[in-house]
Write a protein that holds these residues in place. Structure first.
Motif, mmCIF file in Angstrom:
data_model
loop_
_atom_site.group_PDB
_atom_site.id
_atom_site.type_symbol
_atom_site.label_atom_id
_atom_site.label_comp_id
_atom_site.label_asym_id
_atom_site.label_seq_id
_atom_site.Cartn_x
_atom_site.Cartn_y
_atom_site.Cartn_z
ATOM 1 N N MET A 91 2.526 7.087 44.468
ATOM 2 C CA MET A 91 1.994 6.780 43.079
ATOM 3 C C MET A 91 2.979 7.248 42.129
ATOM 4 N N THR A 92 3.163 6.338 40.958
ATOM 5 C CA THR A 92 3.938 6.536 40.047
ATOM 6 C C THR A 92 3.487 6.649 38.522
ATOM 7 N N HIS A 93 3.756 7.436 37.498
ATOM 8 C CA HIS A 93 3.318 7.343 36.379
ATOM 9 C C HIS A 93 3.329 6.183 35.717
ATOM 10 N N GLN A 94 4.066 5.214 35.714
ATOM 11 C CA GLN A 94 4.060 3.943 35.328
ATOM 12 C C GLN A 94 3.222 2.967 35.800
ATOM 13 N N ARG A 95 2.778 3.178 36.968
ATOM 14 C CA ARG A 95 1.401 2.276 37.459
ATOM 15 C C ARG A 95 0.171 2.904 36.827
ATOM 16 N N TRP A 96 0.085 4.210 36.914
ATOM 17 C CA TRP A 96 -1.080 4.690 36.024
ATOM 18 C C TRP A 96 -1.279 4.412 34.963
ATOM 19 N N GLN A 97 -0.061 4.242 34.024
ATOM 20 C CA GLN A 97 0.078 3.844 32.415
ATOM 21 C C GLN A 97 -0.525 2.521 32.432
ATOM 22 N N THR A 98 0.172 1.754 33.368
ATOM 23 C CA THR A 98 -0.163 0.192 33.150
ATOM 24 C C THR A 98 -1.695 0.204 33.613
ATOM 25 N N TYR A 99 -2.313 0.564 34.559
ATOM 26 C CA TYR A 99 -3.745 0.714 34.789
ATOM 27 C C TYR A 99 -4.575 1.235 33.631
ATOM 28 N N PHE A 100 -4.134 2.253 33.201
ATOM 29 C CA PHE A 100 -4.976 2.806 31.746
ATOM 30 C C PHE A 100 -4.848 1.903 30.588
ATOM 31 N N GLN A 101 -3.884 1.143 30.496
ATOM 32 C CA GLN A 101 -3.686 0.136 29.319
ATOM 33 C C GLN A 101 -4.395 -1.218 29.829
ATOM 34 N N GLU A 102 -4.572 -1.722 30.755
ATOM 35 C CA GLU A 102 -5.436 -2.695 31.114
ATOM 36 C C GLU A 102 -6.846 -2.265 31.003
ATOM 37 N N MET A 103 -7.383 -1.108 31.380
ATOM 38 C CA MET A 103 -8.735 -0.661 31.055
ATOM 39 C C MET A 103 -9.146 -0.582 29.601
ATOM 40 N N VAL A 104 -7.862 -0.105 28.835
ATOM 41 C CA VAL A 104 -8.205 -0.181 27.451
ATOM 42 C C VAL A 104 -8.293 -1.406 26.930
ATOM 43 N N ALA A 105 -7.385 -2.291 27.299
ATOM 44 C CA ALA A 105 -7.626 -3.924 26.899
ATOM 45 C C ALA A 105 -8.967 -4.687 27.326
ATOM 46 N N LEU A 106 -9.631 -4.109 28.483
ATOM 47 C CA LEU A 106 -10.681 -4.566 28.761
ATOM 48 C C LEU A 106 -12.162 -3.786 27.976
ATOM 49 N N GLY A 107 -11.701 -2.970 27.369
ATOM 50 C CA GLY A 107 -12.962 -2.097 26.595
ATOM 51 C C GLY A 107 -13.352 -1.079 27.361
ATOM 52 N N ILE A 108 -12.918 -0.695 28.557
ATOM 53 C CA ILE A 108 -13.518 -0.018 29.571
ATOM 54 C C ILE A 108 -12.993 1.494 29.141
ATOM 55 N N GLY A 112 -7.383 6.703 22.972
ATOM 56 C CA GLY A 112 -6.857 8.061 22.759
ATOM 57 C C GLY A 112 -6.888 8.791 23.724
ATOM 58 N N LEU A 113 -7.209 8.386 25.071
ATOM 59 C CA LEU A 113 -7.124 9.250 26.046
ATOM 60 C C LEU A 113 -5.556 9.481 26.598
ATOM 61 N N GLU A 114 -5.550 10.728 26.970
ATOM 62 C CA GLU A 114 -4.040 11.248 27.792
ATOM 63 C C GLU A 114 -4.188 10.884 29.238
ATOM 64 N N VAL A 115 -3.634 9.674 29.652
ATOM 65 C CA VAL A 115 -3.715 9.261 30.872
ATOM 66 C C VAL A 115 -3.444 10.243 31.890
ATOM 67 N N ARG A 116 -2.303 10.963 31.436
ATOM 68 C CA ARG A 116 -1.843 11.802 32.488
ATOM 69 C C ARG A 116 -2.501 13.209 32.735
ATOM 70 N N GLN A 117 -3.631 13.249 32.137
ATOM 71 C CA GLN A 117 -4.396 14.115 32.622
ATOM 72 C C GLN A 117 -5.684 13.990 33.658
ATOM 73 N N ALA A 118 -5.525 12.577 34.099
ATOM 74 C CA ALA A 118 -6.263 12.028 34.861
ATOM 75 C C ALA A 118 -5.905 12.289 36.517
ATOM 76 N N TYR A 119 -4.410 12.340 36.477
ATOM 77 C CA TYR A 119 -3.994 12.604 37.828
ATOM 78 C C TYR A 119 -2.816 13.609 37.870
#
Length: 129
Positions: A91-108, A112-119
């Protein structure tokens, strides 16, 4: 594969609570390592795993298990992407960040969430990015 269409989440993750991980880090580390070792072993020789699967679920035919094992290999479900260079379980921080950005772009997801708190990558063997 969904990844062929730009959907980039991890297919499978291991979850626990933050308190458990903080109170039992060695137990979590060993569980993660054993899970990775189990997948590596299954790819090399699925017979022991298939025996256990059929023991718990006799409706699983040998043909279906053989198909599933071959699909894991053919599609690189355990060994492609970051796992191709970092190994199974990568797993990588970059891939988590990319996934998070995709979810934000989709409105999901909320921007403002701190993605690094999720994993955490703290329990993975070897280098992480």
């Amino acid at each position: 594969l969904l990844a062929d269409y730009g959907y980039s989440p991890y297919a499978t993750t291991l979850e626990t609570t933050r308190p458990f991980a903080e109170q039992h880090p060695e137990q979590v580390r060993k569980f993660v390592a054993a899970s990775i070792q189990g997948w590596q072993s299954y790819l090399e020789d699925p017979r022991p795993g298939n025996r256990l699967i059929r023991q718990d679920n006799p409706n699983m035919s040998e043909a279906l298990l053989a198909y599933a094992h071959q699909a894991l290999k053919d599609y690189g479900l355990l060994t492609s992407g970051d796992a191709a260079t970092l190994g199974i379980g990568a797993m990588t921080h970059q891939r988590w960040q990319t996934y998070f950005q995709e979810m934000v772009a989709l409105g999901i997801g909320a921007a403002g969430l701190e993605v690094r708190q999720a994993y955490t990558l703290d329990f993975l063997p070897g280098p992480t990015a």
